[in-house]
Design a protein around this motif. Structure first.
Motif, mmCIF file in Angstrom:
data_model
loop_
_atom_site.group_PDB
_atom_site.id
_atom_site.type_symbol
_atom_site.label_atom_id
_atom_site.label_comp_id
_atom_site.label_asym_id
_atom_site.label_seq_id
_atom_site.Cartn_x
_atom_site.Cartn_y
_atom_site.Cartn_z
ATOM 1 N N ASP A 382 0.822 -1.203 0.000
ATOM 2 C CA ASP A 382 0.000 0.000 0.000
ATOM 3 C C ASP A 382 0.858 1.256 0.000
ATOM 4 O OD1 ASP A 382 -2.311 -1.362 -0.132
ATOM 5 O OD2 ASP A 382 -2.880 -1.138 1.965
ATOM 6 N N TYR A 383 1.987 1.196 0.690
ATOM 7 C CA TYR A 383 2.884 2.358 0.695
ATOM 8 C C TYR A 383 3.374 2.658 -0.713
ATOM 9 C CZ TYR A 383 7.030 5.187 1.278
ATOM 10 O OH TYR A 383 7.970 6.174 1.153
ATOM 11 N N GLN A 384 3.770 1.610 -1.445
ATOM 12 C CA GLN A 384 4.247 1.801 -2.811
ATOM 13 C C GLN A 384 3.161 2.397 -3.689
ATOM 14 O OE1 GLN A 384 5.440 -1.804 -4.711
ATOM 15 N NE2 GLN A 384 5.957 -0.823 -6.644
ATOM 16 N N GLU A 385 1.928 1.946 -3.487
ATOM 17 C CA GLU A 385 0.826 2.417 -4.329
ATOM 18 C C GLU A 385 0.471 3.868 -4.045
ATOM 19 O OE1 GLU A 385 -3.927 1.495 -5.027
ATOM 20 O OE2 GLU A 385 -2.701 0.146 -3.815
ATOM 21 N N ILE A 386 0.499 4.255 -2.759
ATOM 22 C CA ILE A 386 -0.016 5.569 -2.386
ATOM 23 C C ILE A 386 1.076 6.622 -2.309
ATOM 24 C CG2 ILE A 386 -1.194 6.846 -0.565
ATOM 25 C CD1 ILE A 386 -2.708 4.315 0.090
ATOM 26 N N PHE A 387 2.192 6.295 -1.656
ATOM 27 C CA PHE A 387 3.232 7.301 -1.430
ATOM 28 C C PHE A 387 4.447 7.094 -2.305
ATOM 29 C CE2 PHE A 387 0.953 6.974 2.663
ATOM 30 C CZ PHE A 387 0.416 8.227 2.662
ATOM 31 N N ASN A 388 4.239 6.478 -3.494
ATOM 32 C CA ASN A 388 5.353 6.279 -4.410
ATOM 33 C C ASN A 388 5.916 7.619 -4.833
ATOM 34 O OD1 ASN A 388 6.523 5.896 -7.299
ATOM 35 N ND2 ASN A 388 6.463 3.858 -6.406
ATOM 36 N N PRO A 389 7.241 7.802 -4.789
ATOM 37 C CA PRO A 389 7.818 9.118 -5.104
ATOM 38 C C PRO A 389 7.502 9.621 -6.490
ATOM 39 C CG PRO A 389 9.431 7.704 -4.035
ATOM 40 C CD PRO A 389 8.243 6.843 -4.341
ATOM 41 N N ARG A 390 7.198 8.704 -7.440
ATOM 42 C CA ARG A 390 6.969 9.170 -8.798
ATOM 43 C C ARG A 390 5.562 9.711 -8.987
ATOM 44 N NH1 ARG A 390 10.794 10.828 -12.247
ATOM 45 N NH2 ARG A 390 12.630 9.550 -11.990
ATOM 46 N N HIS A 391 4.560 8.850 -8.655
ATOM 47 C CA HIS A 391 3.212 9.335 -8.934
ATOM 48 C C HIS A 391 2.520 9.868 -7.689
ATOM 49 C CE1 HIS A 391 2.101 4.840 -8.437
ATOM 50 N NE2 HIS A 391 1.803 5.439 -7.301
ATOM 51 N N ARG A 392 3.191 9.811 -6.513
ATOM 52 C CA ARG A 392 2.634 10.345 -5.280
ATOM 53 C C ARG A 392 1.205 9.878 -5.119
ATOM 54 N NH1 ARG A 392 6.354 14.603 -3.964
ATOM 55 N NH2 ARG A 392 8.286 13.763 -4.790
ATOM 56 N N LEU A 393 0.248 10.774 -5.009
ATOM 57 C CA LEU A 393 -1.151 10.366 -4.834
ATOM 58 C C LEU A 393 -1.957 10.584 -6.109
ATOM 59 C CD1 LEU A 393 -1.775 11.546 -1.223
ATOM 60 C CD2 LEU A 393 -1.953 9.233 -2.074
ATOM 61 N N GLU A 394 -1.264 10.560 -7.244
ATOM 62 C CA GLU A 394 -1.960 10.735 -8.503
ATOM 63 C C GLU A 394 -2.323 9.382 -9.093
ATOM 64 O OE1 GLU A 394 0.659 13.028 -10.845
ATOM 65 O OE2 GLU A 394 0.650 14.731 -9.479
ATOM 66 N N VAL A 395 -2.690 8.445 -8.230
ATOM 67 C CA VAL A 395 -3.052 7.129 -8.716
ATOM 68 C C VAL A 395 -4.422 7.133 -9.381
ATOM 69 C CG1 VAL A 395 -1.626 5.868 -7.094
ATOM 70 C CG2 VAL A 395 -3.892 6.599 -6.413
ATOM 71 N N PHE A 396 -5.177 8.180 -9.193
ATOM 72 C CA PHE A 396 -6.486 8.299 -9.825
ATOM 73 C C PHE A 396 -6.528 9.616 -10.595
ATOM 74 C CE2 PHE A 396 -7.209 5.824 -5.961
ATOM 75 C CZ PHE A 396 -7.610 4.637 -6.544
ATOM 76 N N PRO A 397 -5.744 9.752 -11.689
ATOM 77 C CA PRO A 397 -5.728 11.023 -12.405
ATOM 78 C C PRO A 397 -7.076 11.338 -13.010
ATOM 79 C CG PRO A 397 -4.651 9.318 -13.685
ATOM 80 C CD PRO A 397 -4.941 8.714 -12.342
ATOM 81 N N GLU A 398 -7.389 12.608 -13.013
ATOM 82 C CA GLU A 398 -8.667 13.043 -13.576
ATOM 83 C C GLU A 398 -8.566 13.062 -15.081
ATOM 84 O OE1 GLU A 398 -10.834 17.160 -13.204
ATOM 85 O OE2 GLU A 398 -10.829 16.094 -11.315
ATOM 86 N N PRO A 399 -9.533 12.515 -15.799
ATOM 87 C CA PRO A 399 -9.455 12.474 -17.256
ATOM 88 C C PRO A 399 -9.343 13.866 -17.852
ATOM 89 C CG PRO A 399 -11.251 11.083 -16.450
ATOM 90 C CD PRO A 399 -10.743 11.877 -15.290
ATOM 91 N N VAL A 400 -8.596 13.946 -18.949
ATOM 92 C CA VAL A 400 -8.446 15.212 -19.649
ATOM 93 C C VAL A 400 -9.674 15.461 -20.500
ATOM 94 C CG1 VAL A 400 -7.044 16.456 -21.330
ATOM 95 C CG2 VAL A 400 -5.963 14.907 -19.683
ATOM 96 N N PRO A 401 -10.249 16.654 -20.447
ATOM 97 C CA PRO A 401 -11.464 16.903 -21.230
ATOM 98 C C PRO A 401 -11.210 16.804 -22.724
ATOM 99 C CG PRO A 401 -10.609 18.923 -20.275
ATOM 100 C CD PRO A 401 -9.829 17.804 -19.675
ATOM 101 N N VAL A 402 -12.222 16.357 -23.431
ATOM 102 C CA VAL A 402 -12.141 16.188 -24.873
ATOM 103 C C VAL A 402 -13.043 17.200 -25.542
ATOM 104 C CG1 VAL A 402 -12.470 14.564 -26.773
ATOM 105 C CG2 VAL A 402 -11.685 13.740 -24.558
#
Length: 631
Positions: A382-402
């Motif tokens: 869970d630490y790797q998933e949530i506090f990973n130095p690369r994606h931090r807490l961007e594990v659920f990025p918001e979709p870019v509008p089309v």
């Protein structure tokens, strides 16, 4: 697990033991709404993921009970205040203590991080508010004016003001740059429990033990409106991310309010008792409360609440009446907005503070306290998933509008949520009931239309998504058999994306292992490397472990022996014989003779290796010179 009925709007997610002693405080992550931090009588700060019973990380180092906790805006740092008045700031990405700050004379009751500077603020039982510079380990300014404990404080979205609320029933607005009081807001008749700034407009909401919520215009510092008296004190409030409404937590109820005019859009009964904090993740609201050593979490489906959707239930509204159906949203009535974009002339790591108001950091705690503070990673996955130095807490990025064809608006006013946000929220919902360690999405109504597939350009940061091959611009040439050879050869761009993805994934995994290793959890780091099932990561770890060859280690060991014991060996071998019986001298002579014989055998091997080129040969030549001193 049974499916949640379509009409169910709120449910209990889980209950678990959070500390070895009573839980004193709790906070939910502001950015993700999925992480939670607790502090307790056991003097520890524990981190959790909503919906899972396992502790991600335990932070130890406080010498007294932890009384208050708060996430940073990015959920990458945590500050915790103790009963003794000390603050500890933790970097969750690096899993280490950043600062220990001391200066308050009594328990720390409230905390907040500056929206973009390296600053934090704290309110105390000693009725003072302190602004801290995290980099300098010191207090910049002390705000005095409250006559009772400071229960809550918040930075404004533009970082220029601090709003504080005290047990004295006063709300004070302080100018951060000028270091002075702007105004007092005095209309509450009991202690202030919570205050929140509107995410965009110059608007402040405050919840009090007088059982009301008041809305304040920050242009004029005047009261806009107030809610009817509730049956219980207001414990927590949260503006909708779009600024559409205000969610209010009271005992066993969540209420949704609008302003200008005041109205209760909806009211949901939920048995969370004295709720401690609420957060928003996608289309769900997460609430948490604590009792003794236990923490309970709850979920409310926002899509089934007014004004976002659903039908008002009979149990909602004031005094058991149906929720009011007024205008879908509150309007700003021309109110100014906060300028949340940071001025380009200032450093991104510094906010302006008047020099004449700066206090010297003479209250900084000794470094010994930092060394005794430990971050123990309990759940590496869970630490790797949530506090990973690369994606931090961007594990659920918001979709870019089309870009889509413009369509006529179906309703006037400001929309409470957009279809883009609603679609993003569906991907992040939490499980309704049992088996908290394995979240299950909440069933969604089948009648919701699906958006067309979106074409999104992303940097090669997301390693879990394989690059999509793009067709060549020119016309494809096929063989007489109808097979295009290019189908079996990656393009240059595609090959670059694949390699970037592989290297990015490899770097993220190695950084996670490094964080665990440097925090002292060596076995956990090795187990995590094996569980990643990535041979390249295993090879990298082994290369680090074997960075120094056996020959290099052996030569260094011989040098240490010769430097410390060489003169002693030579002195015992060349000393004149003694008269009479000297057992101790004979024993020394015997041992030194054995050592000398072993070193001479090593010398024969070293002489053969001296002809090697490069640093290896130089290493053996240096050892040969040291061995010659024994002759």
């Amino acid at each position: 697990m049974t499916a949640v009925p379509q009409t169910k709007r709120a449910w209990k997610l889980q209950e678990f033991v959070a500390h070895g002693g009573n839980v004193n405080c709790l906070a939910i992550g502001q950015k993700s709404g999925r992480v939670m931090v607790t502090g307790g009588e056991d003097r520890k700060v524990n981190l959790w993921t909503a919906g899972k019973p396992n502790c991600i990380m335990s932070l130890a180092g406080h010498t007294t009970a932890v009384e208050s906790v708060r996430f940073s805006n990015s959920d990458e740092m945590v500050v915790a205040g103790s009963m003794s008045g000390a603050l500890k700031i933790w970097d969750l990405v690096e899993a280490k203590i950043l600062r220990t700050l001391t200066g308050h004379k009594s328990s720390v009751r409230s905390l907040d991080f500056h929206p973009y500077g390296d600053y934090t603020a704290s309110g105390s039982l000693d009725s003072t508010v302190k602004l801290w510079d995290i980099r300098r380990k010191g207090c910049i300014y002390t705000y005095k004016g409250h006559t009772n404990p400071v229960n809550t404080l918040r930075f404004s979205p533009d970082g220029k003001w601090i709003a504080t609320g005290g047990e004295d029933g006063l709300i004070k607005i302080w100018d951060l740059t000028a270091g002075k009081l702007l105004t007092d807001l005095r209309l509450h008749t009991a202690g202030i429990n919570v205050i929140e700034f509107h995410p965009n407009e110059m608007l402040l909401a405050s919840g009090s033990s007088d059982k009301t919520v008041k809305f304040w215009d920050l242009d004029t510092f005047q009261l806009i409106c107030t809610t009817e008296h509730d049956a219980n004190p207001v414990r927590c409030i949260k503006f909708d991310p779009e600024g559409a409404c205000l969610y209010t937590g009271v005992k066993d109820f969540l209420k949704v309010y609008g302003w200008e005019p005041t109205q209760c859009y909806d009211s949901v009964p939920i048995a969370w008792g004295e709720v401690a904090d609420i957060g928003i993740t996608s289309s769900q609201l997460i609430g948490a409360s604590f009792s003794k050593t236990n923490v309970s979490t709850f979920v409310i489906d926002l899509k089934r609440l007014h004004p976002h959707g659903g039908i008002p239930h009979e149990e909602g509204g004031q005094q058991g009446q149906p929720a009011q159906q007024g205008p879908p949203l509150s309007s700003s009535h021309g109110r100014r907005s906060f300028l949340t974009e940071r001025p380009p002339t200032q450093s991104s790591r510094q906010a302006s503070v008047p020099k004449e108001d700066v206090e010297e950091p003479n209250s900084a705690s000794p470094d010994q306290e930092d060394r005794e503070s430990v971050a123990d990673i309990r759940d590496p996955k869970d630490y790797q998933e949530i506090f990973n130095p690369r994606h931090r807490l961007e594990v659920f990025p918001e979709p870019v509008p089309v870009k889509q064809p413009a369509q006529p608006s179906v309703r006037a006013g400001r929309p409470p949520t957009s279809s883009r946000i609603q679609q993003a929220r569906q991907k992040r919902e939490l499980p309704p009931t049992a088996k908290p360690s394995k979240p299950v999405d909440v069933p969604q109504p089948k009648s919701e239309p699906k958006e067309a597939p979106r074409e999104v350009e992303r940097a090669p940061r997301e390693v879990d998504r394989q690059p999509v091959a793009q067709p060549p611009v020119n016309q494809r040439q096929t063989s007489p058999a109808g097979v295009d050879p290019n189908d079996f050869l990656p393009t240059a761009e595609q090959g670059h994306q694949i390699m970037s993805s592989v290297l990015t994934s490899r770097t993220k995994n190695l950084q996670t292992i490094r964080v665990m290793w440097t925090s002292g959890n060596i076995k956990t780091a090795i187990d995590s490397a094996i569980s990643m099932n990535d041979k390249s990561v295993i090879v990298d770890v082994l290369n680090v472990l074997n960075a120094r060859s056996h020959a290099e280690v052996a030569c260094e060991s011989c040098k240490i022996i010769l430097k410390n014991f060489g003169p002693l060996i030579k002195a015992n071998l060349t000393a004149p014989p003694s008269y009479g019986v000297d057992l101790s001298r004979e024993e020394r002579y015997r041992k030194c003779t054995a050592c000398y014989k072993q070193l001479m055998d090593i010398r024969q091997v070293v002489e053969k290796k001296c002809t090697l080129p490069g640093s290896a040969g130089e290493m053996f030549r240096q050892l040969q010179i040291m061995l010659a001193t024994l002759e």
